[in-house]
Design a protein around this motif. Sequence first.
Motif, PDB file in Angstrom:
ATOM      1  N   LEU A   1     -14.607 -28.979   2.759  1.00  0.00           N
ATOM      2  CA  LEU A   1     -14.004 -28.605   4.136  1.00  0.00           C
ATOM      3  C   LEU A   1     -12.866 -29.119   4.375  1.00  0.00           C
ATOM      4  CD1 LEU A   1     -14.592 -27.605   6.619  1.00  0.00           C
ATOM      5  CD2 LEU A   1     -15.719 -29.796   7.223  1.00  0.00           C
ATOM      6  N   ALA A   2     -12.479 -30.571   3.903  1.00  0.00           N
ATOM      7  CA  ALA A   2     -11.096 -31.191   3.953  1.00  0.00           C
ATOM      8  C   ALA A   2     -10.030 -30.388   3.312  1.00  0.00           C
ATOM      9  CB  ALA A   2     -11.224 -32.573   3.663  1.00  0.00           C
ATOM     10  N   TRP A   3     -10.466 -29.757   2.143  1.00  0.00           N
ATOM     11  CA  TRP A   3      -9.498 -29.108   1.156  1.00  0.00           C
ATOM     12  C   TRP A   3      -9.147 -27.710   1.866  1.00  0.00           C
ATOM     13  CZ3 TRP A   3      -7.247 -30.359  -3.344  1.00  0.00           C
ATOM     14  CH2 TRP A   3      -6.553 -29.347  -3.861  1.00  0.00           C
ATOM     15  N   TRP A   4     -10.403 -27.140   2.342  1.00  0.00           N
ATOM     16  CA  TRP A   4      -9.840 -25.812   3.109  1.00  0.00           C
ATOM     17  C   TRP A   4      -8.857 -26.159   4.576  1.00  0.00           C
ATOM     18  CZ3 TRP A   4     -11.024 -23.956   8.329  1.00  0.00           C
ATOM     19  CH2 TRP A   4     -10.964 -22.624   8.331  1.00  0.00           C
ATOM     20  N   LEU A   5      -9.190 -27.278   5.236  1.00  0.00           N
ATOM     21  CA  LEU A   5      -8.396 -27.414   6.347  1.00  0.00           C
ATOM     22  C   LEU A   5      -7.091 -27.867   6.033  1.00  0.00           C
ATOM     23  CD1 LEU A   5     -11.085 -29.577   8.665  1.00  0.00           C
ATOM     24  CD2 LEU A   5     -10.197 -27.381   9.043  1.00  0.00           C
ATOM     25  N   ALA A   6      -6.843 -28.641   4.826  1.00  0.00           N
ATOM     26  CA  ALA A   6      -5.651 -28.964   4.450  1.00  0.00           C
ATOM     27  C   ALA A   6      -4.722 -27.923   4.010  1.00  0.00           C
ATOM     28  CB  ALA A   6      -5.681 -29.798   3.418  1.00  0.00           C
ATOM     29  N   PHE A   7      -5.129 -26.699   3.260  1.00  0.00           N
ATOM     30  CA  PHE A   7      -4.527 -25.669   2.793  1.00  0.00           C
ATOM     31  C   PHE A   7      -4.651 -24.199   3.455  1.00  0.00           C
ATOM     32  CE2 PHE A   7      -4.851 -28.625  -0.596  1.00  0.00           C
ATOM     33  CZ  PHE A   7      -3.571 -29.234  -0.641  1.00  0.00           C
ATOM     34  N   SER A   8      -5.635 -24.197   4.227  1.00  0.00           N
ATOM     35  CA  SER A   8      -6.038 -22.793   4.766  1.00  0.00           C
ATOM     36  C   SER A   8      -4.896 -22.299   5.598  1.00  0.00           C
ATOM     37  CB  SER A   8      -7.511 -22.641   5.382  1.00  0.00           C
ATOM     38  OG  SER A   8      -7.817 -21.579   5.849  1.00  0.00           O
ATOM     39  N   ARG A   9      -4.928 -20.930   5.921  1.00  0.00           N
ATOM     40  CA  ARG A   9      -3.818 -20.279   7.062  1.00  0.00           C
ATOM     41  C   ARG A   9      -4.663 -19.332   7.797  1.00  0.00           C
ATOM     42  NH1 ARG A   9       1.916 -20.165   5.269  1.00  0.00           N
ATOM     43  NH2 ARG A   9       2.345 -21.368   3.266  1.00  0.00           N
ATOM     44  N   SER A  10      -5.988 -19.540   7.529  1.00  0.00           N
ATOM     45  CA  SER A  10      -6.709 -18.808   8.549  1.00  0.00           C
ATOM     46  C   SER A  10      -6.751 -18.870   9.958  1.00  0.00           C
ATOM     47  CB  SER A  10      -8.436 -19.041   8.017  1.00  0.00           C
ATOM     48  OG  SER A  10      -9.270 -18.390   8.986  1.00  0.00           O
ATOM     49  N   ARG A  11      -7.049 -17.910  10.604  1.00  0.00           N
ATOM     50  CA  ARG A  11      -6.810 -18.331  12.220  1.00  0.00           C
ATOM     51  C   ARG A  11      -8.074 -19.298  12.742  1.00  0.00           C
ATOM     52  NH1 ARG A  11      -9.077 -12.640  14.653  1.00  0.00           N
ATOM     53  NH2 ARG A  11     -11.220 -12.339  13.518  1.00  0.00           N
ATOM     54  N   TRP A  12      -9.155 -19.323  11.742  1.00  0.00           N
ATOM     55  CA  TRP A  12     -10.604 -20.143  12.320  1.00  0.00           C
ATOM     56  C   TRP A  12     -10.264 -21.585  11.692  1.00  0.00           C
ATOM     57  CZ3 TRP A  12     -13.746 -17.918  15.095  1.00  0.00           C
ATOM     58  CH2 TRP A  12     -14.044 -16.599  15.102  1.00  0.00           C
ATOM     59  N   ARG A  13      -8.802 -22.013  11.422  1.00  0.00           N
ATOM     60  CA  ARG A  13      -8.561 -23.365  10.983  1.00  0.00           C
ATOM     61  C   ARG A  13      -8.851 -24.163  12.013  1.00  0.00           C
ATOM     62  NH1 ARG A  13      -4.143 -26.536  10.945  1.00  0.00           N
ATOM     63  NH2 ARG A  13      -4.215 -28.199   9.173  1.00  0.00           N
ATOM     64  N   THR A  14      -7.789 -23.905  13.100  1.00  0.00           N
ATOM     65  CA  THR A  14      -7.901 -24.723  14.251  1.00  0.00           C
ATOM     66  C   THR A  14      -9.056 -25.095  15.033  1.00  0.00           C
ATOM     67  OG1 THR A  14      -5.507 -24.016  14.621  1.00  0.00           O
ATOM     68  CG2 THR A  14      -6.530 -24.797  16.531  1.00  0.00           C
ATOM     69  N   PRO A  15     -10.107 -23.908  15.209  1.00  0.00           N
ATOM     70  CA  PRO A  15     -11.288 -23.961  15.912  1.00  0.00           C
ATOM     71  C   PRO A  15     -12.123 -24.888  15.029  1.00  0.00           C
ATOM     72  CG  PRO A  15     -10.700 -21.897  16.232  1.00  0.00           C
ATOM     73  CD  PRO A  15      -9.505 -22.158  15.229  1.00  0.00           C
ATOM     74  N   VAL A  16     -12.174 -24.645  13.618  1.00  0.00           N
ATOM     75  CA  VAL A  16     -12.974 -25.619  12.981  1.00  0.00           C
ATOM     76  C   VAL A  16     -12.420 -26.993  12.897  1.00  0.00           C
ATOM     77  CG1 VAL A  16     -13.665 -26.153  10.393  1.00  0.00           C
ATOM     78  CG2 VAL A  16     -13.799 -23.744  11.306  1.00  0.00           C
ATOM     79  N   GLN A  17     -11.089 -27.111  13.111  1.00  0.00           N
ATOM     80  CA  GLN A  17     -10.644 -28.494  13.065  1.00  0.00           C
ATOM     81  C   GLN A  17     -10.711 -29.081  14.271  1.00  0.00           C
ATOM     82  OE1 GLN A  17      -6.263 -28.638  12.700  1.00  0.00           O
ATOM     83  NE2 GLN A  17      -6.391 -30.472  11.483  1.00  0.00           N
ATOM     84  N   ALA A  18     -11.060 -28.596  15.436  1.00  0.00           N
ATOM     85  CA  ALA A  18     -11.424 -29.058  16.804  1.00  0.00           C
ATOM     86  C   ALA A  18     -12.907 -29.453  16.749  1.00  0.00           C
ATOM     87  CB  ALA A  18     -11.467 -27.870  17.748  1.00  0.00           C
ATOM     88  N   LEU A  19     -14.093 -28.492  16.076  1.00  0.00           N
ATOM     89  CA  LEU A  19     -15.087 -28.946  15.812  1.00  0.00           C
ATOM     90  C   LEU A  19     -15.569 -30.133  15.120  1.00  0.00           C
ATOM     91  CD1 LEU A  19     -16.685 -25.442  15.621  1.00  0.00           C
ATOM     92  CD2 LEU A  19     -17.229 -26.851  17.490  1.00  0.00           C
ATOM     93  N   VAL A  20     -14.634 -30.179  14.065  1.00  0.00           N
ATOM     94  CA  VAL A  20     -14.766 -31.655  13.202  1.00  0.00           C
ATOM     95  C   VAL A  20     -14.447 -32.981  13.883  1.00  0.00           C
ATOM     96  CG1 VAL A  20     -13.842 -32.456  11.207  1.00  0.00           C
ATOM     97  CG2 VAL A  20     -14.655 -30.184  11.028  1.00  0.00           C
ATOM     98  N   ALA A  21     -13.288 -32.730  14.632  1.00  0.00           N
ATOM     99  CA  ALA A  21     -13.113 -33.555  15.453  1.00  0.00           C
ATOM    100  C   ALA A  21     -13.852 -33.986  16.733  1.00  0.00           C
ATOM    101  CB  ALA A  21     -11.473 -33.835  15.864  1.00  0.00           C
ATOM    102  N   LEU A  22     -14.752 -33.138  17.091  1.00  0.00           N
ATOM    103  CA  LEU A  22     -15.491 -33.272  18.414  1.00  0.00           C
ATOM    104  C   LEU A  22     -16.023 -34.591  18.701  1.00  0.00           C
ATOM    105  CD1 LEU A  22     -15.912 -31.594  21.052  1.00  0.00           C
ATOM    106  CD2 LEU A  22     -17.801 -30.808  19.977  1.00  0.00           C
ATOM    107  N   PRO A  23     -16.844 -34.964  17.556  1.00  0.00           N
ATOM    108  CA  PRO A  23     -17.321 -36.387  17.813  1.00  0.00           C
ATOM    109  C   PRO A  23     -16.720 -37.323  18.022  1.00  0.00           C
ATOM    110  CG  PRO A  23     -18.235 -35.277  15.766  1.00  0.00           C
ATOM    111  CD  PRO A  23     -16.932 -34.624  16.301  1.00  0.00           C
ATOM    112  N   LEU A  24     -15.203 -37.393  17.909  1.00  0.00           N
ATOM    113  CA  LEU A  24     -14.411 -38.453  18.291  1.00  0.00           C
ATOM    114  C   LEU A  24     -14.117 -38.852  19.729  1.00  0.00           C
ATOM    115  CD1 LEU A  24     -11.463 -37.854  15.467  1.00  0.00           C
ATOM    116  CD2 LEU A  24     -13.272 -39.678  15.489  1.00  0.00           C
TER     117      LEU A  24
END
Length: 232
Positions: free
Chosen positions: A30-53
């Motif tokens: 998951l971190a690898w995908w977030l680090a290098f992906s250019r997908s439009r879903w990257r930002t929503p997934v990144q927000a979901l991952v950080a949500l517990p913070l």
Amino acid sequence: MSPNDWQAVWLTLQLGLATTVILLVLATPLAWWLAFSRSRWRTPVQALVALPLVLPPTVLGFYLLLLLGPQGAIGGTLEALGFRHLAFSFTGILIGSVLYSLPFAVQPLAESFRTMGVRPLQIAASLGAGSWDRFRSVVLPLCKGGFIVAATLTFAHTLGEFGVILMVGGSIPGETQVLSVLIYDHTEALNYGAAQRLSLGLLVFALAVLLVVYGFNYRGPVRQRHHQQAEQ
């Protein structure tokens, strides 16, 4: 310390180790995908991952309780199949711990992967290295600090979890009563001496974890500067 205290210590260590192992396996791709992906879903997934913070742990614990309990989608399905629901069980608090500690594993790994970049992998691929060889011989050595920081933060964060654990698991000795919950129980029973001993132990451990994390974060840039100077 009483036998009940040691039981809580052992249960907490089990929870921390299990959460760390599971998250290192799940967070790496998951971190690898977030680090290098250019997908439009990257930002929503990144927000979901950080949500517990930013999400109160009791909110996450509440929804997990509904989901894993006897009337929930997962808990109800398990009971319909003849199994026990997952609320107020070690498996239930493990699920909650994995979700709540997810950003503490993903973010250090993603940052480490971005710092490494794709150039070393491209060079290794041009020399005939396969995917597993590139991961083992390039990613792991170059991102070792990121893995250590991710594992350390995940384990330490798990030891201090309270709201999610209490909501999903309650306080069942030997099953869900981890150290943070036991400290609360001691305090509620006005047993301040026992609460203070356990709290002091967690305080010392948390300080040691921060020293390890900041030590790796400091040595990483220093090694990188030395490497750049050597190339020049």
